[in-house]
Design an enzyme around this catalytic site. Structure first.
Site, PDB file in Angstrom:
ATOM      1  N   LEU A  13      -3.703  -3.221   0.542  1.00  0.00           N
ATOM      2  CA  LEU A  13      -5.018  -3.861   0.577  1.00  0.00           C
ATOM      3  C   LEU A  13      -4.994  -4.994   1.583  1.00  0.00           C
ATOM      4  CD1 LEU A  13      -5.761  -4.017  -3.245  1.00  0.00           C
ATOM      5  CD2 LEU A  13      -6.581  -2.370  -1.574  1.00  0.00           C
ATOM      6  N   CYS A  14      -6.149  -5.247   2.177  1.00  0.00           N
ATOM      7  CA  CYS A  14      -6.248  -6.321   3.153  1.00  0.00           C
ATOM      8  C   CYS A  14      -5.852  -7.649   2.509  1.00  0.00           C
ATOM      9  CB  CYS A  14      -7.677  -6.402   3.687  1.00  0.00           C
ATOM     10  SG  CYS A  14      -8.000  -5.026   4.800  1.00  0.00           S
ATOM     11  N   PRO A  15      -5.166  -8.523   3.206  1.00  0.00           N
ATOM     12  CA  PRO A  15      -4.843  -8.396   4.632  1.00  0.00           C
ATOM     13  C   PRO A  15      -3.490  -7.753   4.918  1.00  0.00           C
ATOM     14  CG  PRO A  15      -4.237 -10.576   3.887  1.00  0.00           C
ATOM     15  CD  PRO A  15      -4.733  -9.833   2.684  1.00  0.00           C
ATOM     16  N   ASP A  40      -7.561   1.179   2.825  1.00  0.00           N
ATOM     17  CA  ASP A  40      -8.505   0.101   2.504  1.00  0.00           C
ATOM     18  C   ASP A  40      -9.580   0.072   3.588  1.00  0.00           C
ATOM     19  OD1 ASP A  40      -9.942  -2.184   2.073  1.00  0.00           O
ATOM     20  OD2 ASP A  40      -8.203  -3.466   1.732  1.00  0.00           O
TER      21      ASP A  40
ATOM     22  N   HIS B  45      -8.819  -7.614  -0.998  1.00  0.00           N
ATOM     23  CA  HIS B  45      -8.633  -6.994  -2.309  1.00  0.00           C
ATOM     24  C   HIS B  45      -9.848  -6.490  -3.023  1.00  0.00           C
ATOM     25  CE1 HIS B  45      -5.519 -10.220  -2.175  1.00  0.00           C
ATOM     26  NE2 HIS B  45      -5.153  -9.211  -1.465  1.00  0.00           N
TER      27      HIS B  45
END
Ligand code: SF4
Lengths: 80, 347
Positions: A13-15, A40, B45
């Protein structure tokens, strides 16, 4: 084409995808290409934004049903 | 000949660090941004998990700020090192599980290591005296400078005039007269300065910069530690605390129940690590079991999952219980009615 590298950033997931791209790019030379595979959807914005800021070129962004593929060319060489 | 001085700026994605950076860039200093990812940051997220949030274009605010300012941004993974900060904060916690003062000192220390490695001259932050009750007070400013090891190479452009001159000011790398004296919780001076610089569309986070300032999140984190009898955690643990409904019917296990499609997809990625349950006779959510199931727990877990399915009012619901190795079997249960799920089970 043979020197195109691949980075598997699926499920990150980012970042995190951006962080992984950044780490990999640091080990590469200007002109080399990197294909990043992520899941993502945020990476579709973040990876290109990171590239623009840091002087790398986004060659393509391909959104599949589940995966996103971004190809970038390492730019510059003015350090850091 | 004067050499161009170089500074690294701690970019959180909020307005203050953006302004602090701009103020120093205006003075002809070369600035690059640095952003630390602890695992708890608000960025990313959940936006990517919940379906309703997927619709909105999402951006990473730190990257956005860097692009607006035209500076480079280095995002640094500090997940591992941050554990020590969160687990043993010398200065304790704020209102929730946020160790803000230790966290600030840690980040400035990492930035200090970075400038030493990269030949930069000083560090800037967007701190404002009195802005945050725990970490941004007049008496904590020297604590951060001292404990980080940055000493007077740490400059806070937005409140520098209220603090003793730092090295960059004394050496004339920056002009102290063109720094600011902001203090207190008001946002007005920042908003006025943003207008002066023509900055628009910046993010205005409600709480702090991370989930640790959130009461509900902190409660889930403490519950996890208590249940495990150990405060070790992995990135996956802290991600899962942001997803789904958490129901703990027994001290030794809890259920993470997806609330919608996006969460189902996210939790699916964990099925090879956790026992998972899903209703097969009726549409329903996917749930993960965190902990261990003892005698009779399987039926209880299934009855709870059935409660969140479309079969909640039916007498029988079939639930598939799947082991991490893929082995699965089906059991039939009567859904636990909503009234029979005690409030105290909801973490
Ligand atoms: S809100 Fe979170 S990231 Fe920000 S200073 Fe406090 S602990 Fe650190």
């Amino acid at each position: 084409m043979s020197d195109r590298q691949t980075l598997d950033a699926r499920r990150l997931l980012c970042p995190m995808p951006v962080i992984r791209v950044q780490e990999r790019v640091e080990t590469m030379n200007p002109g080399e290409e990197l294909e990043v595979i992520c899941t993502d959807p945020g990476a579709a914005n973040d990876v290109p934004a990171w590239c623009r800021i840091n002087g790398h070129r986004v060659l393509s962004v391909e959104q599949g049903a589940e995966e996103l593929r971004i190809v970038i060319r390492v730019g510059g060489g003015e350090g850091s | 000949m004067t050499t161009q001085r170089k500074a690294v700026s701690l970019i959180s994605g909020g307005l203050d660090s953006m302004l602090a950076t701009k103020v120093i860039m205006e003075q002809g200093v070369h600035v690059e941004g640095i952003n630390f990812f602890t695992g708890f940051c608000v960025e990313g997220h959940t936006h990517a998990i919940r379906k309703k949030d997927r619709a909105k274009p999402k951006r990473n605010n730190a990257l956005w700020v860097a692009e607006q300012l035209g500076i480079k941004l280095h995002i640094v993974d500090v997940i591992e090192e941050y554990k020590e900060v969160l687990l043993n904060p010398k200065h304790g916690y704020g209102a929730n599980m946020n160790p803000c003062l230790d966290c600030k000192a840690f980040m400035v220390r990492k930035a200090h290591e970075w400038i030493e490695a990269h030949g930069f001259d000083f560090i800037i932050t967007g701190e404002v005296i009195g802005q945050r009750p725990m970490s941004q007070r007049k008496d904590t400013m020297p604590v951060v400078a001292r404990e980080s090891g940055a000493g007077d190479r740490l400059l806070r452009p937005l409140c520098a005039k209220l603090l003793p001159p730092t090295l960059p000011e004394r050496e004339g790398w920056v002009d102290r007269e063109r720094l600011y004296d902001f203090s207190g919780r008001t946002r007005k001076p920042q908003m006025a300065l943003a207008r002066k610089f023509g900055i628009e569309g910046y993010a205005q986070p409600a709480g702090g910069c991370c989930f640790l300032t959130d009461a509900a999140y902190s409660a889930k984190l403490v519950d996890l530690w208590q249940a495990r009898g150990d405060r070790e955690y992995e990135l996956d643990d802290i991600m899962l605390l942001k997803v789904g409904r958490h129901v703990r019917p027994r001290p030794h296990f809890k259920l993470i129940v997806a609330r919608e499609e996006g969460e189902v997809r996210f939790l699916e990625g964990y099925r090879n690590r956790f026992v998972s349950l899903r209703t097969t006779s009726h549409p329903g959510p996917l749930a993960l079991v965190d902990g261990r199931l003892e005698e009779g727990d399987e039926a209880l877990a299934a009855a709870i999952v059935a409660r969140y399915s479309k079969g909640v009012r039916d007498s029988r619901v079939t639930v598939e219980v799947r082991q991490p190795d893929g082995e699965s079997r089906e059991i039939e249960v009567e859904p636990l009615s909503p009234e029979r799920i005690p409030e105290g089970w909801h973490v």
